[in-house]
Write an enzyme that holds these catalytic residues in place. Structure first.
Site, PDB file in Angstrom:
ATOM      1  N   SER A 261       0.812  -1.211   0.000  1.00 35.13           N
ATOM      2  CA  SER A 261       0.000   0.000   0.000  1.00 35.13           C
ATOM      3  C   SER A 261       0.854   1.273   0.000  1.00 35.13           C
ATOM      4  O   SER A 261       1.615   1.483  -0.939  1.00 35.13           O
ATOM      5  CB  SER A 261      -0.960  -0.054   1.183  1.00 35.13           C
ATOM      6  OG  SER A 261      -2.044   0.787   0.925  1.00 35.13           O
ATOM      7  N   LYS A 265       3.907   2.111  -2.732  1.00 35.64           N
ATOM      8  CA  LYS A 265       4.252   3.327  -3.481  1.00 35.64           C
ATOM      9  C   LYS A 265       5.744   3.610  -3.240  1.00 35.64           C
ATOM     10  O   LYS A 265       6.504   3.930  -4.157  1.00 35.64           O
ATOM     11  CB  LYS A 265       3.433   4.531  -2.983  1.00 35.64           C
ATOM     12  CG  LYS A 265       1.897   4.342  -2.954  1.00 35.64           C
ATOM     13  CD  LYS A 265       1.193   5.601  -2.440  1.00 35.64           C
ATOM     14  CE  LYS A 265      -0.116   5.398  -1.704  1.00 35.64           C
ATOM     15  NZ  LYS A 265      -1.218   4.812  -2.359  1.00 35.64           N
ATOM     16  N   TRP A 352     -10.449   0.876  -4.438  1.00 29.77           N
ATOM     17  CA  TRP A 352      -9.854   2.170  -4.052  1.00 29.77           C
ATOM     18  C   TRP A 352      -8.455   2.303  -4.685  1.00 29.77           C
ATOM     19  O   TRP A 352      -8.034   3.370  -5.095  1.00 29.77           O
ATOM     20  CB  TRP A 352      -9.791   2.202  -2.527  1.00 29.77           C
ATOM     21  CG  TRP A 352      -9.207   3.401  -1.862  1.00 29.77           C
ATOM     22  CD1 TRP A 352      -8.075   3.436  -1.091  1.00 29.77           C
ATOM     23  CD2 TRP A 352      -9.733   4.736  -1.823  1.00 29.77           C
ATOM     24  NE1 TRP A 352      -7.870   4.696  -0.601  1.00 29.77           N
ATOM     25  CE2 TRP A 352      -8.876   5.518  -1.028  1.00 29.77           C
ATOM     26  CE3 TRP A 352     -10.855   5.345  -2.388  1.00 29.77           C
ATOM     27  CZ2 TRP A 352      -9.083   6.878  -0.782  1.00 29.77           C
ATOM     28  CZ3 TRP A 352     -11.063   6.706  -2.144  1.00 29.77           C
ATOM     29  CH2 TRP A 352     -10.193   7.450  -1.360  1.00 29.77           C
ATOM     30  N   HIS A 403      -7.849  -5.569   0.854  1.00 30.19           N
ATOM     31  CA  HIS A 403      -6.583  -4.842   0.817  1.00 30.19           C
ATOM     32  C   HIS A 403      -5.673  -5.292   1.955  1.00 30.19           C
ATOM     33  O   HIS A 403      -5.891  -4.944   3.112  1.00 30.19           O
ATOM     34  CB  HIS A 403      -6.944  -3.354   0.979  1.00 30.19           C
ATOM     35  CG  HIS A 403      -5.786  -2.414   0.936  1.00 30.19           C
ATOM     36  ND1 HIS A 403      -5.015  -2.217  -0.172  1.00 30.19           N
ATOM     37  CD2 HIS A 403      -5.275  -1.591   1.899  1.00 30.19           C
ATOM     38  CE1 HIS A 403      -4.080  -1.304   0.088  1.00 30.19           C
ATOM     39  NE2 HIS A 403      -4.223  -0.917   1.345  1.00 30.19           N
TER      40      HIS A 403
HETATM   41  C1  GTR Z   1      -5.152   4.460   2.389  1.00 28.48           C
HETATM   42  C2  GTR Z   1      -4.646   5.352   1.299  1.00 28.48           C
HETATM   43  C3  GTR Z   1      -4.029   4.570   0.226  1.00 28.48           C
HETATM   44  C4  GTR Z   1      -3.135   3.459   0.743  1.00 28.48           C
HETATM   45  C5  GTR Z   1      -3.588   2.879   2.067  1.00 28.48           C
HETATM   46  C6  GTR Z   1      -2.563   2.117   2.892  1.00 28.48           C
HETATM   47  O1  GTR Z   1      -5.807   5.121   3.375  1.00 28.48           O
HETATM   48  O2  GTR Z   1      -5.727   6.083   0.819  1.00 28.48           O
HETATM   49  O3  GTR Z   1      -3.342   5.413  -0.674  1.00 28.48           O
HETATM   50  O4  GTR Z   1      -1.841   3.859   0.811  1.00 28.48           O
HETATM   51  O5  GTR Z   1      -4.033   3.839   2.921  1.00 28.48           O
HETATM   52  O6  GTR Z   1      -1.410   2.473   2.968  1.00 28.48           O
HETATM   53  O7  GTR Z   1      -2.982   1.148   3.541  1.00 28.48           O
END
Ligand code: GTR
Length: 422
Positions: A261, A265, A352, A403
Site C-alpha cells: 500500500s 508506493k 480504491w 486490501h
Molecule cells: C489508504 C490510502 C491509500 C493506501 C492505504 C494504505 O488510506 O488512501 O493510498 O496507501 O491507505 O497504505 O494502507
C-alpha cells in the site's frame, strides 16, 4: 505513440452496441480476464460517493509518451533511454511527485546489536542492525531486522520489506498468523528476509516536516520540490541497502524491495531511484503508486493530497483535480525499474487502489523492457482472478479478497523471484 485507451474503449463499446451479436460474443471470449465485481462496485460507490468505481465512467485521457523526450526526440535505443529519457523521467518525478532529497552532508554507521545464529529453532540467523545517520551534531537511528536461512549456501537473495506500521505487523510472532512478513516460508525457500520500520525515518503524520529525517537534513525554507514522507521512507530503504550489500550472507545483486500500500508506493520510488535493487514488489500500491492518475478511479491525486499532505512534495498539489497537467503518469514510474524485475499485484475488493489502472500502467511500461532487451509480453487484458502472469522481468496477479499483504501474495512474489533472482 499517444495512448488514448479510454476513448478507444468507449468507441468500441458504442460500436459493439450497433453491430452484430456475433462480434460481441467474440470480444467476450477474448477478454476472459478480471473485471470488478458489480456488487463490490455498488457497495463501494455507496460508501464513498465522491469516488468513481465504474469503469465506464473513467474519463478519456492521453498518457504522456514514455518514448518522446522533453524536447520531442524519439527514444529508439537503449543508449538514448539510459542517457536521456530515464534521467528526464526521474527528474519529473522528483520535481512534481515525490520530491528530492536535500544535499545536506551526513555520516552513516552500522552496528549489529542482537545477533543470534540459532534463531527460529536453529533454522536461521537473526541480526538486529542499527543504522545511524549523523548530521550537524544530531542523529537518527534506523532499525533493520534480518533473518537468513542457516542450512543454505551463502550468499542468498533477499527481500527487504518497508514497514510503516511500527513493526507490529512484521514481528515474527505476528506474521506467522497473518503472512504479512512470512519469514519461515521465505527461509524455507532460500531467501533472506529483512524489514525496517520506516517510521524511524519519518512518522506517518503531518507535522510540517519537523521530526524524523526531515528535521535532521532539511534546509530552510523547504523548496516546493522538497522530499515528502514517501521519499524519506524510500531513502531509508536505500540506507538499509547500504548495509545489506555489505553483509556477506546476502547476495548484493539479488535484493528485492517490497511494500504494501503506502509502502508499495514507496518501494516503487525506492527501486526507481536506487538501481541496486534487483527487484521491486508493489503490493496494492494504488494511487501515487502503480495506478494511473489520469483514470481518476478510486483514490485520486486530490484525495491523496488532502488525506496525506505529508506524503508527496508540495508541487504535487498542483495536480489535484488537474491530472492531465501532470508531466508524468505512473506507467513512467514503473518504466524506471526496467530492465530489473518488477512485480505488481492488486486485490479484487481493493477498488480504491484501482487494480485495472495498475495493470494498464504495467502493460504500458513493458515496451521499455523490450527496448532494453528484456523481452516481456503480457496480454492487454487482465489475467483472471488468482492467476499469475509472468513474462520476462515483469509479473502480476490480482488476488481474491481485501486490501492486505498475505502469504498467498508472497508465494506468488517468491515464484517470480525464483525465476528472476535465482
Ligand atoms: C489508504 C490510502 C491509500 C493506501 C492505504 C494504505 O488510506 O488512501 O493510498 O496507501 O491507505 O497504505 O494502507
Amino acid at each position: 505513440m499517444m495512448c488514448e485507451r479510454n476513448y478507444l474503449l468507449k468507441a468500441s463499446v458504442a460500436v459493439s452496441i450497433l453491430i452484430s451479436i456475433q462480434v460481441a460474443t467474440a470480444t467476450a471470449q477474448v477478454d476472459n480476464g478480471w473485471h470488478a465485481n458489480t456488487i463490490t462496485v455498488e457497495k463501494l460507490s455507496k460508501e464513498r460517493p465522491g469516488s468513481n468505481y465504474y469503469e465506464e465512467k473513467v474519463p478519456g485521457y492521453t498518457l504522456p509518451d514514455i518514448f518522446t523526450s522533453n524536447d520531442g526526440l524519439k527514444i529508439t535505443s537503449e543508449d538514448l533511454w539510459n542517457k536521456l529519457r530515464r534521467p528526464e523521467i526521474i527528474e519529473l518525478f522528483l520535481k512534481n511527485v515525490y520530491g528530492r532529497v536535500p544535499e545536506t552532508p551526513y555520516q552513516e554507521k552500522f552496528k549489529v546489536g542482537y545477533f543470534d545464529t540459532q534463531a527460529l529453532g536453529g533454522t536461521a540467523t537473526q541480526k538486529e542492525v542499527e543504522i545511524t545517520i549523523d548530521a550537524d551534531g544530531e542523529s537518527l537511528a534506523i532499525h533493520l531486522t534480518l533473518f537468513t536461512p542457516n542450512d543454505v549456501k551463502k550468499p542468498v537473495p533477499a527481500f527487504l520489506l518497508i514497514d510503516p506500521w511500527l513493526n507490529e505487523k512484521s514481528s515474527p510472532g505476528w506474521k506467522e498468523k497473518d503472512g504479512y512478513w512470512p519469514v519461515k516460508e521465505a527461509l524455507r525457500r532460500g531467501y533472506g528476509m529483512a524489514v525496517f520500520n520506516s517510521s524511524d525515518l519519518d512518522p506517518d503524520n503531518f507535522d510540517n516536516f519537523k521530526n524524523g529525517i526531515h528535521g535532521l537534513l532539511d534546509q530552510n525554507p523547504r523548496p516546493d520540490d522538497a522530499w515528502g514522507t514517501l521519499a524519506a521512507w524510500a531513502w531509508g530503504a536505500s540506507r538499509c541497502m547500504d548495509y545489506l550489500v555489505n553483509d556477506k550472507d546476502i547476495a548484493p545483486d539479488k535484493v528485492a524491495v517490497a511494500g504494501h500500500s503506502r509502502a508499495g508506493k514507496t518501494a516503487l520510488w525506492a527501486g526507481a531511484e536506487d538501481t541496486r535493487f534487483a527487484m521491486v514488489v508493489s503490493n496494492e500500491s494504488g494511487a501515487g503508486g502503480a495506478a494511473l492518475a489520469r483514470r481518476r478511479f478510486g483514490e485520486t491525486v486530490a484525495m491523496l493530497n488532502s488525506f496525506f499532505p505529508h506524503w508527496f512534495c508540495s508541487n504535487y498539489n498542483k495536480f489535484s483535480n488537474n491530472e492531465d497537467a501532470l508531466p508524468v503518469d505512473m506507467h513512467m514510474l514503473l518504466s524506471l525499474i526496467a530492465p530489473r524485475a518488477l512485480y505488481v499485484d492488486c486485490a479484487d475488493e481493493d477498488l480504491w487502489g484501482d487494480p485495472h489502472g495498475s495493470y494498464i500502467s504495467l502493460y504500458d511500461a513493458v515496451p521499455v523492457y523490450n527496448l532494453l532487451g528484456k523481452n516481456s509480453d503480457i496480454p492487454e487484458s487482465m489475467p483472471p482472478l488468482n492467476k499469475q502472469v509472468i513474462s520476462g522481468m515483469v509479473g502480476f496477479h490480482i488476488r481474491e479478497g481485501y486490501h492486505n499483504l498475505l502469504l498467498a501474495d508472497w508465494k506468488w512474489f517468491m515464484d517470480f523471484a525464483d525465476k528472476v533472482l535465482k
